[in-house]
Design an enzyme around this catalytic site. Structure first.
Site, PDB file in Angstrom:
ATOM      1  N   ASP A   9      69.882  68.026  30.924  1.00  0.00           N
ATOM      2  CA  ASP A   9      70.540  66.752  30.655  1.00  0.00           C
ATOM      3  C   ASP A   9      70.087  65.818  31.781  1.00  0.00           C
ATOM      4  O   ASP A   9      69.662  66.273  32.845  1.00  0.00           O
ATOM      5  CB  ASP A   9      72.064  66.971  30.690  1.00  0.00           C
ATOM      6  N   ASP A  11      71.690  62.188  32.813  1.00  0.00           N
ATOM      7  CA  ASP A  11      72.770  61.535  33.571  1.00  0.00           C
ATOM      8  C   ASP A  11      73.746  62.578  34.102  1.00  0.00           C
ATOM      9  O   ASP A  11      74.355  63.311  33.320  1.00  0.00           O
ATOM     10  CB  ASP A  11      73.541  60.555  32.671  1.00  0.00           C
TER      11      ASP A  11
HETATM   12  C1  BG6 Z   1      74.573  60.036  28.333  1.00  0.00           C
HETATM   13  C2  BG6 Z   1      75.697  59.599  29.249  1.00  0.00           C
HETATM   14  O1  BG6 Z   1      73.579  60.656  29.075  1.00  0.00           O
HETATM   15  O2  BG6 Z   1      74.013  58.905  27.670  1.00  0.00           O
HETATM   16  C3  BG6 Z   1      76.726  58.814  28.450  1.00  0.00           C
HETATM   17  O3  BG6 Z   1      76.311  60.752  29.812  1.00  0.00           O
HETATM   18  C4  BG6 Z   1      76.049  57.637  27.759  1.00  0.00           C
HETATM   19  O4  BG6 Z   1      77.740  58.363  29.311  1.00  0.00           O
HETATM   20  C5  BG6 Z   1      74.921  58.159  26.872  1.00  0.00           C
HETATM   21  O5  BG6 Z   1      76.995  56.910  26.963  1.00  0.00           O
HETATM   22  C6  BG6 Z   1      74.163  57.050  26.168  1.00  0.00           C
HETATM   23  O6  BG6 Z   1      73.490  56.283  27.129  1.00  0.00           O
HETATM   24  P1  BG6 Z   1      72.662  54.974  26.859  1.00  0.00           P
HETATM   25  O7  BG6 Z   1      71.830  54.844  28.103  1.00  0.00           O
HETATM   26  O8  BG6 Z   1      71.845  55.195  25.631  1.00  0.00           O
HETATM   27  O9  BG6 Z   1      73.644  53.871  26.673  1.00  0.00           O
HETATM   28 MG    MG Z   2      75.338  64.266  31.682  1.00  0.00          MG
END
Ligand code: BG6
Ligand code: MG
Length: 214
Positions: A9, A11
């Site tokens: 993963d 984030d």
């Molecule tokens: C995930 C995060 O990796 O990505 C979430 O943990 C986030 O919090 C999701 O909402 C979508 O992210 P993005 O960058 O497409 O808005």
């Molecule tokens: Mg994550």
């Protein structure tokens, strides 16, 4: 060794964008007069942007919002979020994550990303990892968000490997559920590790070097 690949993963595992997500959602919620705090932000981990918006809007009590308005709100959040991402650089990749990635690669393991984020290519570029991974599966190539296993299954497919030989690394409970639903073993850090969601619950990602030793 049981594993031939590690699917990370992004984030909360490779980088720490939680605070940027929080500040951007907070600014959007404030503009609507909706209450939002860090505890609610924790529920957004691993959840897609539009599904996150619905969680933020649970506290909204104004006139009904059209689908177009919701897209506008999500775009507002994303524009603010990307201003923070634009400030990131390779210095934001911790030594521990960098050393772990290099150590795993030296062992001959394939390394991939499995993230719900549509900003994945931008973030990887900012961190200097734009061409580091053997496969990148992200919010741009899936139709179902975690806890659905689609993003990890696509990553395994890109690598040409079965889920049984890939280890998923996650910080979100929804992400750990996604890994298990896809038939992967899961190693957790952070929130998901504290909840005991993984087959391995780690203090930090460096423990992957022990898990994959021998
Ligand atoms: C995930 C995060 O990796 O990505 C979430 O943990 C986030 O919090 C999701 O909402 C979508 O992210 P993005 O960058 O497409 O808005
Ligand atoms: Mg994550």
């Amino acid at each position: 060794m049981k594993y031939q690949a590690i699917i990370f993963d992004l984030d909360g595992v490779i980088c720490f964008t939680d605070e940027y997500h929080y500040l951007a959602w907070k600014q959007m919620a404030d503009s609507l007069g909706v209450y939002f705090d860090r505890q609610i932000n924790n529920r957004l981990r691993g959840v897609s942007r539009m599904a996150s918006l619905e969680i933020v809007l649970e506290r909204y009590s104004g006139p009904a919002l059209s689908d177009e308005r919701k897209v506008e709100l999500a775009t507002m959040k994303n524009d603010i979020y990307r201003e923070s991402l634009a400030q990131m650089s390779p210095a934001d990749l911790s030594d521990e994550v960098r050393d772990t990635l290099n150590g795993l690669r030296e062992r001959g393991l394939k390394l991939a990303i499995g993230s719900s984020s549509k900003n994945t290519p931008f973030i990887l570029g900012q961190l200097g990892l734009g061409s580091f991974f053997d496969a990148v599966s992200d919010g741009n190539n899936i139709t179902r968000s975690k806890p659905d296993p689609e993003v990890f299954l696509k990553a395994a497919e890109m690598l040409g490997l079965e889920p049984s030989v890939c280890l998923v690394v996650e910080d979100a409970v929804s992400g750990a559920e996604a890994g298990h639903a896809g038939g992967f073993d899961v190693a957790c850090v952070g929130d998901a590790a504290r909840a005991g969601s993984g087959d391995y619950n780690m203090q930090s990602v460096a423990e992957l070097l022990d898990i994959t030793a021998g």
